[in-house]
Scaffold this motif. Structure first.
Motif, short mmCIF file in Angstrom:
data_model
loop_
_atom_site.label_atom_id
_atom_site.label_comp_id
_atom_site.label_asym_id
_atom_site.label_seq_id
_atom_site.Cartn_x
_atom_site.Cartn_y
_atom_site.Cartn_z
N TYR A 1 -27.18 -2.01 -18.02
CA TYR A 1 -27.58 -3.33 -17.54
C TYR A 1 -29.00 -3.53 -18.02
CZ TYR A 1 -27.92 -7.42 -14.49
OH TYR A 1 -28.06 -8.70 -14.00
N TYR A 2 -29.20 -4.48 -18.94
CA TYR A 2 -30.49 -4.61 -19.62
C TYR A 2 -31.09 -6.00 -19.41
CZ TYR A 2 -33.98 -3.95 -23.28
OH TYR A 2 -35.16 -3.81 -23.97
N PHE A 3 -32.38 -6.04 -19.05
CA PHE A 3 -33.14 -7.28 -18.95
C PHE A 3 -33.98 -7.41 -20.22
CE2 PHE A 3 -32.57 -5.68 -14.63
CZ PHE A 3 -32.13 -6.79 -13.94
N LEU A 4 -33.54 -8.26 -21.16
CA LEU A 4 -34.24 -8.35 -22.44
C LEU A 4 -35.65 -8.92 -22.33
CD1 LEU A 4 -34.28 -8.01 -25.48
CD2 LEU A 4 -33.16 -10.23 -25.69
N PRO A 5 -35.88 -10.02 -21.60
CA PRO A 5 -37.24 -10.57 -21.62
C PRO A 5 -38.25 -9.63 -20.97
CG PRO A 5 -35.67 -12.14 -20.71
CD PRO A 5 -34.99 -10.83 -20.78
N MET A 6 -37.77 -8.76 -20.10
CA MET A 6 -38.66 -7.90 -19.33
C MET A 6 -38.66 -6.47 -19.84
SD MET A 6 -37.02 -9.32 -15.79
CE MET A 6 -38.40 -9.30 -14.68
N PHE B 1 -30.23 -11.71 -29.70
CA PHE B 1 -31.59 -11.52 -30.19
C PHE B 1 -32.13 -12.81 -30.79
CE2 PHE B 1 -34.67 -10.18 -33.45
CZ PHE B 1 -35.57 -9.47 -32.64
N ILE B 2 -31.30 -13.53 -31.54
CA ILE B 2 -31.73 -14.79 -32.15
C ILE B 2 -32.02 -15.84 -31.07
CG2 ILE B 2 -30.99 -16.71 -33.61
CD1 ILE B 2 -29.40 -14.68 -35.27
N VAL B 3 -31.13 -15.93 -30.08
CA VAL B 3 -31.33 -16.88 -28.99
C VAL B 3 -32.61 -16.55 -28.22
CG1 VAL B 3 -30.39 -17.70 -26.80
CG2 VAL B 3 -28.89 -17.42 -28.77
N TYR B 4 -32.85 -15.25 -28.04
CA TYR B 4 -34.07 -14.83 -27.33
C TYR B 4 -35.32 -15.24 -28.09
CZ TYR B 4 -37.77 -11.63 -25.88
OH TYR B 4 -38.96 -11.10 -25.47
N LEU B 5 -35.30 -15.14 -29.41
CA LEU B 5 -36.47 -15.53 -30.21
C LEU B 5 -36.73 -17.03 -30.13
CD1 LEU B 5 -36.02 -13.37 -33.46
CD2 LEU B 5 -37.58 -12.98 -31.54
N THR B 6 -35.70 -17.82 -29.82
CA THR B 6 -35.89 -19.26 -29.69
C THR B 6 -36.45 -19.65 -28.33
OG1 THR B 6 -33.61 -19.58 -28.91
CG2 THR B 6 -34.01 -19.69 -31.30
N GLY B 7 -36.66 -18.66 -27.46
CA GLY B 7 -37.25 -18.93 -26.15
C GLY B 7 -36.26 -19.13 -25.04
N TYR C 1 -32.92 -17.46 -22.77
CA TYR C 1 -32.30 -16.19 -22.42
C TYR C 1 -31.43 -16.38 -21.19
CZ TYR C 1 -31.64 -11.46 -20.72
OH TYR C 1 -31.08 -10.30 -20.27
N TYR C 2 -30.24 -15.79 -21.24
CA TYR C 2 -29.32 -15.82 -20.10
C TYR C 2 -28.78 -14.41 -19.90
CZ TYR C 2 -29.48 -20.75 -21.39
OH TYR C 2 -29.91 -22.00 -21.74
N GLN C 3 -28.86 -13.93 -18.68
CA GLN C 3 -28.40 -12.58 -18.39
C GLN C 3 -26.91 -12.44 -18.66
OE1 GLN C 3 -30.52 -10.05 -17.57
NE2 GLN C 3 -28.74 -8.75 -17.94
N THR C 4 -26.18 -13.53 -18.49
CA THR C 4 -24.74 -13.50 -18.77
C THR C 4 -24.48 -13.11 -20.22
OG1 THR C 4 -24.32 -15.21 -17.11
CG2 THR C 4 -22.62 -14.84 -18.77
N MET C 5 -25.28 -13.66 -21.14
CA MET C 5 -25.10 -13.35 -22.56
C MET C 5 -25.34 -11.86 -22.81
SD MET C 5 -26.65 -16.48 -24.82
CE MET C 5 -28.32 -16.01 -24.43
N MET C 6 -26.38 -11.32 -22.18
CA MET C 6 -26.69 -9.91 -22.39
C MET C 6 -25.57 -9.02 -21.86
SD MET C 6 -28.59 -7.56 -23.54
CE MET C 6 -30.02 -8.50 -24.05
N ASN C 7 -25.05 -9.34 -20.68
CA ASN C 7 -23.97 -8.53 -20.11
C ASN C 7 -22.70 -8.63 -20.95
OD1 ASN C 7 -25.75 -7.92 -18.11
ND2 ASN C 7 -24.63 -8.89 -16.46
#
Length: 352
Positions: A87-92, A278-284, A286-292
Motif C-alpha cells: 500500500y503506497y502513498f506516492l505524493p508522500m 507516474f505520468i498523472v502524478y507529474l501533472t499534479g 493523484y488518486y489513491q485508487t489509481m495507485m492501488n
C-alpha cells in the motif's frame, strides 16, 4: 499516532470530507491481490508442469531459462499478492504492507528491500532468457562465452540493488516528524495513513525533486539489458541471418523469436498502469485508487505470463490440447461405465 498527528486527524483532517472508497482503502489492494493469487496459482503450477514435462527436443536450449523466468515471475506474484502486498502513498513517499509478513511483524524496510530484490531477480531472469537465446546463434559477435564476463554483465544489472544500501540511509529516523512533513505534501490522504504503521521514505523537498527522476532513469537502465539482447536476436535472425543454415531453419528461428517476444509482451501489459500513474502524478494530480489498482494489476503479471507460455508456443499448445482431449475422453468413459453396469444388471435380471 503521536499527539501532533492525533490533533491533525481530529481537526484538519475532518475538513477533507473524504468519502469511503473500497479501492482506495487497504482492503482494495489486499483482497483483490489475494484473489488474483488464488486464481493464478493453478495456472502457474500448470505452466511449471508443461515446461518440465512437455518441452520438446527442439526447445531444449530454452527449457532451463524459461523455467527460471517462470519461477521468478511466480515468486514475485506470490510476494506482491500474498506475503508483502504493498500500500503506497506516492505524493508522500510513504508505504506500509498488508500481506502475511506484516502479520508476523516483519519491518517495512526489510519488506521494501525484499520486494525490490525480487523485482530485480525477475528482471534478470528475462535478461538471462534472452541472453541464452542469443548465445545459441553462432554468428552473434556479442555472445557472452566467458564466465568472468558473464559475472560482470550481471553485476552491472544489479548495480541499482547495491545502491539501495545508500538510499536506505536517506530514510528519516524521526518518522513522526517525517509523517507531519508528508502531510504538507498531501494534506488529505486516506485514513490508512493515520491508522497504519506507515514508513516515510523521503522527507526533504530537495531529495524528493531529485528522487522523482530516479524511477525513469532506473527504468531505462533496466530496459537497456533485455533490449540489447532482443536487438541482437532481431538483427542476426531477421536482418543478417547466417548463410550456413537452411531457409527452413531460418524460418523456424524467426517464428520462435516472434513467439518469445509475444510471450514477454503479454505480461508486460500488467505493468503499464504504473507508468500511467507516474505520468498523472507529474501533472499534479493523484488518486489513491489509481495507485492501488496499479499494484493490483501487477498481481496479474504471473497469470498473464503463465497463460502466455502455454498458448504462444505451438508445442505447448499441442500438448495442452492433447491433455484436454484425453481429459474429455476419460470423463466420457467414467460416465459410460455406470450406464453399462446398470444395463448389464438389467439384462441379467430380465434374462435377456
Amino acid at each position: 499516532m503521536t499527539s501532533a498527528l492525533e490533533k491533525y486527524y481530529a481537526t484538519n483532517y475532518s475538513n477533507c470530507n473524504l468519502e469511503y472508497n473500497f479501492l482506495a482503502s487497504w482492503k482494495g489492494v489486499a483482497y483483490p491481490s489475494h484473489v488474483f493469487q488464488f486464481i493464478s496459482l493453478p495456472f502457474q503450477i500448470f505452466a511449471f508442469y508443461v515446461i518440465i514435462f512437455k518441452t520438446p527436443v527442439a526447445m531444449k536450449n530454452v527449457k532451463t531459462p524459461l523455467l527460471i523466468n517462470h519461477l521468478f515471475c511466480a515468486l514475485l506474484d506470490l510476494l506482491l499478492c500474498t506475503f508483502s502486498t504493498v500500500y503506497y502513498f506516492l505524493p508522500m513517499y510513504g508505504v506500509f504492507f498488508v500481506g502475511v509478513f506484516s502479520w508476523f511483524g516483519i519491518p517495512n524496510v526489510l519488506q521494501i528491500l525484499l520486494v525490490w530484490l525480487m523485482m530485480m531477480l525477475t528482471g534478470a531472469s528475462y535478461v538471462y532468457f534472452f541472453k541464452c537465446r542469443s548465445s545459441i546463434l553462432v554468428q552473434n559477435k556479442f555472445r557472452i562465452t566467458r564466465q568472468k564476463t558473464r559475472m560482470i554483465y550481471y553485476s552491472l544489472f544489479f548495480i541499482p540493488w547495491m545502491l539501495t544500501t545508500y538510499f536506505e540511509k536517506l530514510i528519516p529516523e524521526d518518522q513522526d516528524a517525517a509523517r507531519q512533513f508528508a502531510l504538507t505534501l498531501h494534506p488529505c490522504p486516506t485514513r490508512e495513513f493515520f491508522t497504519s504503521e506507515v514508513l516515510i521514505i523521503l522527507a526533504d523537498n530537495i531529495l524528493i525533486e531529485r528522487f522523482i527522476w530516479i524511477f525513469p532513469i532506473f527504468g531505462v537502465y533496466f530496459a537497456s539489458f533485455p533490449l540489447f539482447q532482443v536487438s541482437t536476436l532481431i538483427y542476426y535472425i531477421c536482418i543478417a541471418p547466417s548463410n550456413t543454415i537452411s531457409k527452413d531453419t531460418q524460418q523456424r528461428q524467426k517464428v520462435f523469436l516472434f513467439c518469445i517476444l509475444f510471450q514477454i509482451f503479454i505480461p508486460l501489459i500488467a505493468v503499464l498502469p504504473a507508468g500511467w500513474v507516474f505520468i498523472v502524478y507529474l501533472t499534479g494530480r493523484y488518486y489513491q485508487t489509481m495507485m492501488n489498482v496499479t499494484f493490483c494489476s501487477l498481481g496479474l503479471h504471473g497469470l498473464a505470463e503463465s497463460i502466455a507460455i502455454v498458448t504462444v508456443h505451438r508445442p505447448y499448445r499441442k500438448a495442452v490440447s492433447h491433455m484436454l482431449t484425453e481429459f474429455k475422453k476419460r470423463r466420457r468413459s467414467i460416465k459410460v461405465l455406470p450406464f453399462l453396469a446398470n444395463h448389464t444388471r438389467h439384462s441379467v435380471t430380465t434374462g435377456q
